[in-house]
Design a protein around this motif. Structure first.
Motif, PDB file in Angstrom:
ATOM      1  N   ALA A  27       0.794  -1.228  -0.009  1.00  0.00           N
ATOM      2  CA  ALA A  27       0.371   0.229   0.330  1.00  0.00           C
ATOM      3  C   ALA A  27       0.959   1.514   0.267  1.00  0.00           C
ATOM      4  O   ALA A  27       0.714   1.977  -0.864  1.00  0.00           O
ATOM      5  CB  ALA A  27      -0.981   0.144   1.278  1.00  0.00           C
ATOM      6  N   PHE A  28       1.888   1.519   0.923  1.00  0.00           N
ATOM      7  CA  PHE A  28       2.625   2.561   1.260  1.00  0.00           C
ATOM      8  C   PHE A  28       3.730   2.842  -0.475  1.00  0.00           C
ATOM      9  O   PHE A  28       3.264   3.733  -0.849  1.00  0.00           O
ATOM     10  CB  PHE A  28       4.127   2.621   1.734  1.00  0.00           C
ATOM     11  N   ALA A  29       4.113   1.850  -1.683  1.00  0.00           N
ATOM     12  CA  ALA A  29       4.570   1.870  -2.037  1.00  0.00           C
ATOM     13  C   ALA A  29       3.394   2.202  -3.449  1.00  0.00           C
ATOM     14  O   ALA A  29       3.615   3.268  -4.713  1.00  0.00           O
ATOM     15  CB  ALA A  29       5.138   0.422  -3.030  1.00  0.00           C
ATOM     16  N   ARG A  30       2.720   2.083  -3.573  1.00  0.00           N
ATOM     17  CA  ARG A  30       1.612   2.516  -4.000  1.00  0.00           C
ATOM     18  C   ARG A  30       0.902   3.696  -4.075  1.00  0.00           C
ATOM     19  O   ARG A  30       0.140   4.821  -5.345  1.00  0.00           O
ATOM     20  CB  ARG A  30      -0.123   1.400  -4.604  1.00  0.00           C
ATOM     21  N   TYR A  31       0.717   4.357  -3.095  1.00  0.00           N
ATOM     22  CA  TYR A  31       0.333   5.573  -2.667  1.00  0.00           C
ATOM     23  C   TYR A  31       1.370   6.452  -2.378  1.00  0.00           C
ATOM     24  O   TYR A  31       1.583   8.015  -1.469  1.00  0.00           O
ATOM     25  CB  TYR A  31      -0.617   5.121  -1.778  1.00  0.00           C
ATOM     26  N   GLY A  32       2.312   6.488  -2.948  1.00  0.00           N
ATOM     27  CA  GLY A  32       4.006   7.043  -2.417  1.00  0.00           C
ATOM     28  C   GLY A  32       4.467   7.477  -1.607  1.00  0.00           C
ATOM     29  O   GLY A  32       4.514   9.049  -1.450  1.00  0.00           O
ATOM     30  N   ALA A  33       5.355   7.285  -0.277  1.00  0.00           N
ATOM     31  CA  ALA A  33       4.380   6.592   0.677  1.00  0.00           C
ATOM     32  C   ALA A  33       6.232   7.144   0.965  1.00  0.00           C
ATOM     33  O   ALA A  33       6.438   6.063   0.039  1.00  0.00           O
ATOM     34  CB  ALA A  33       4.048   5.930   1.798  1.00  0.00           C
ATOM     35  N   GLU A  34       6.642   8.054   1.949  1.00  0.00           N
ATOM     36  CA  GLU A  34       7.918   8.301   2.472  1.00  0.00           C
ATOM     37  C   GLU A  34       7.972   8.321   3.320  1.00  0.00           C
ATOM     38  O   GLU A  34       7.729   9.112   4.366  1.00  0.00           O
ATOM     39  CB  GLU A  34       8.323   9.664   1.697  1.00  0.00           C
ATOM     40  N   LEU A  61      -3.044  14.501   0.957  1.00  0.00           N
ATOM     41  CA  LEU A  61      -4.666  14.168   2.176  1.00  0.00           C
ATOM     42  C   LEU A  61      -4.802  13.002   0.847  1.00  0.00           C
ATOM     43  O   LEU A  61      -4.966  12.490   2.317  1.00  0.00           O
ATOM     44  CB  LEU A  61      -4.858  15.681   3.047  1.00  0.00           C
ATOM     45  N   ALA A  62      -5.377  13.447   0.168  1.00  0.00           N
ATOM     46  CA  ALA A  62      -6.545  12.672  -0.642  1.00  0.00           C
ATOM     47  C   ALA A  62      -5.466  11.563  -0.236  1.00  0.00           C
ATOM     48  O   ALA A  62      -5.623   9.888  -0.651  1.00  0.00           O
ATOM     49  CB  ALA A  62      -6.785  13.253  -2.368  1.00  0.00           C
ATOM     50  N   SER A  63      -4.315  11.481  -1.074  1.00  0.00           N
ATOM     51  CA  SER A  63      -3.254  10.159  -1.290  1.00  0.00           C
ATOM     52  C   SER A  63      -2.897   9.327   0.090  1.00  0.00           C
ATOM     53  O   SER A  63      -2.928   8.049   0.136  1.00  0.00           O
ATOM     54  CB  SER A  63      -1.995  10.337  -1.807  1.00  0.00           C
ATOM     55  N   ALA A  64      -2.745  10.311   1.075  1.00  0.00           N
ATOM     56  CA  ALA A  64      -2.722   9.695   2.963  1.00  0.00           C
ATOM     57  C   ALA A  64      -3.977   9.012   2.942  1.00  0.00           C
ATOM     58  O   ALA A  64      -3.936   7.819   3.467  1.00  0.00           O
ATOM     59  CB  ALA A  64      -2.282  10.634   4.006  1.00  0.00           C
ATOM     60  N   ARG A  65      -4.712   9.524   2.603  1.00  0.00           N
ATOM     61  CA  ARG A  65      -5.898   8.444   3.419  1.00  0.00           C
ATOM     62  C   ARG A  65      -6.496   7.648   2.403  1.00  0.00           C
ATOM     63  O   ARG A  65      -6.971   6.751   2.924  1.00  0.00           O
ATOM     64  CB  ARG A  65      -7.566   8.883   3.087  1.00  0.00           C
ATOM     65  N   ALA A  66      -6.442   7.697   1.006  1.00  0.00           N
ATOM     66  CA  ALA A  66      -6.523   6.142   0.439  1.00  0.00           C
ATOM     67  C   ALA A  66      -5.924   5.356   0.286  1.00  0.00           C
ATOM     68  O   ALA A  66      -6.022   4.065   0.293  1.00  0.00           O
ATOM     69  CB  ALA A  66      -6.319   7.185  -1.431  1.00  0.00           C
ATOM     70  N   CYS A  67      -4.880   5.360   0.704  1.00  0.00           N
ATOM     71  CA  CYS A  67      -3.695   4.393   1.138  1.00  0.00           C
ATOM     72  C   CYS A  67      -4.566   3.665   2.256  1.00  0.00           C
ATOM     73  O   CYS A  67      -4.214   2.531   3.034  1.00  0.00           O
ATOM     74  CB  CYS A  67      -2.502   5.266   2.063  1.00  0.00           C
ATOM     75  N   TYR A  68      -4.587   4.667   3.772  1.00  0.00           N
ATOM     76  CA  TYR A  68      -4.944   3.889   4.882  1.00  0.00           C
ATOM     77  C   TYR A  68      -5.986   3.310   4.299  1.00  0.00           C
ATOM     78  O   TYR A  68      -6.549   1.933   4.284  1.00  0.00           O
ATOM     79  CB  TYR A  68      -5.902   5.307   6.305  1.00  0.00           C
ATOM     80  N   ASP A  69      -7.295   3.368   3.388  1.00  0.00           N
ATOM     81  CA  ASP A  69      -8.526   3.052   2.801  1.00  0.00           C
ATOM     82  C   ASP A  69      -8.560   1.063   2.235  1.00  0.00           C
ATOM     83  O   ASP A  69      -9.467   1.207   1.815  1.00  0.00           O
ATOM     84  CB  ASP A  69      -9.861   4.184   2.474  1.00  0.00           C
ATOM     85  N   SER A  70      -7.524   1.767   1.442  1.00  0.00           N
ATOM     86  CA  SER A  70      -7.011   0.783   0.519  1.00  0.00           C
ATOM     87  C   SER A  70      -7.432  -0.892   0.773  1.00  0.00           C
ATOM     88  O   SER A  70      -7.065  -1.236   2.378  1.00  0.00           O
ATOM     89  CB  SER A  70      -5.608   1.089  -0.028  1.00  0.00           C
ATOM     90  N   GLU A  72      -5.179  -2.968   0.259  1.00  0.00           N
ATOM     91  CA  GLU A  72      -3.938  -3.492   0.541  1.00  0.00           C
ATOM     92  C   GLU A  72      -3.626  -3.947   2.369  1.00  0.00           C
ATOM     93  O   GLU A  72      -3.160  -3.947   3.003  1.00  0.00           O
ATOM     94  CB  GLU A  72      -3.008  -3.136   0.045  1.00  0.00           C
ATOM     95  N   TYR A  73      -4.379  -1.499   2.592  1.00  0.00           N
ATOM     96  CA  TYR A  73      -3.334  -1.619   3.787  1.00  0.00           C
ATOM     97  C   TYR A  73      -4.268  -2.085   4.571  1.00  0.00           C
ATOM     98  O   TYR A  73      -4.039  -2.957   6.388  1.00  0.00           O
ATOM     99  CB  TYR A  73      -3.349   0.362   3.922  1.00  0.00           C
ATOM    100  N   GLN A  74      -5.774  -1.954   4.320  1.00  0.00           N
ATOM    101  CA  GLN A  74      -6.378  -2.345   5.374  1.00  0.00           C
ATOM    102  C   GLN A  74      -6.776  -4.369   5.763  1.00  0.00           C
ATOM    103  O   GLN A  74      -6.385  -4.754   7.299  1.00  0.00           O
ATOM    104  CB  GLN A  74      -8.540  -2.872   5.250  1.00  0.00           C
ATOM    105  N   GLU A  75      -6.065  -5.124   4.438  1.00  0.00           N
ATOM    106  CA  GLU A  75      -5.002  -6.604   5.539  1.00  0.00           C
ATOM    107  C   GLU A  75      -3.961  -6.063   6.080  1.00  0.00           C
ATOM    108  O   GLU A  75      -4.366  -7.194   6.885  1.00  0.00           O
ATOM    109  CB  GLU A  75      -4.867  -7.318   3.435  1.00  0.00           C
TER     110      GLU A  75
END
Length: 94
Positions: A27-34, A61-70, A72-75
């Motif tokens: 999830a982090f890779a998909r949403y550009g997390a650093e 903010l949208a990417s941060a929230r989308a990552c959390y809701d994804s 992949e992250y929910q799993e």
């Protein structure tokens, strides 16, 4: 505008937590997390002392929230259940 995940974690089951880290990386890779801080030395000046501190930057903010809701992250969250005590906030940067 940049956004951050700020997490404070106490790991109670390192083996199960390893499964969380592995799944969350997708999830982090998909949403550009650093990662700006991840574990490391720290000093608790106020409040309860938790074991691990993490700061993750996202493009917005949208990417941060989308990552959390994804999915992949929910799993990853499901894998973390019972393995850690976690506080997580998403905050918009300046």
């Amino acid at each position: 505008m940049t956004a951050y995940w700020i997490a404070h974690v106490t790991i109670t089951d390192p083996e199960a937590y390893a499964g969380y880290r592995e799944q969350a990386a997708t999830a982090f890779a998909r949403y550009g997390a650093e990662f700006l801080a991840r574990g490391g030395a720290f000093e608790t000046l106020e409040g309860p002392a938790l074991q691990r501190h993490v700061v993750i930057r996202f493009p917005d903010l949208a990417s941060a929230r989308a990552c959390y809701d994804s999915p992949e992250y929910q799993e990853a969250r499901r894998r973390r259940e019972g393995a850690a005590e976690t506080q997580l906030v998403i905050v918009e940067g300046l």
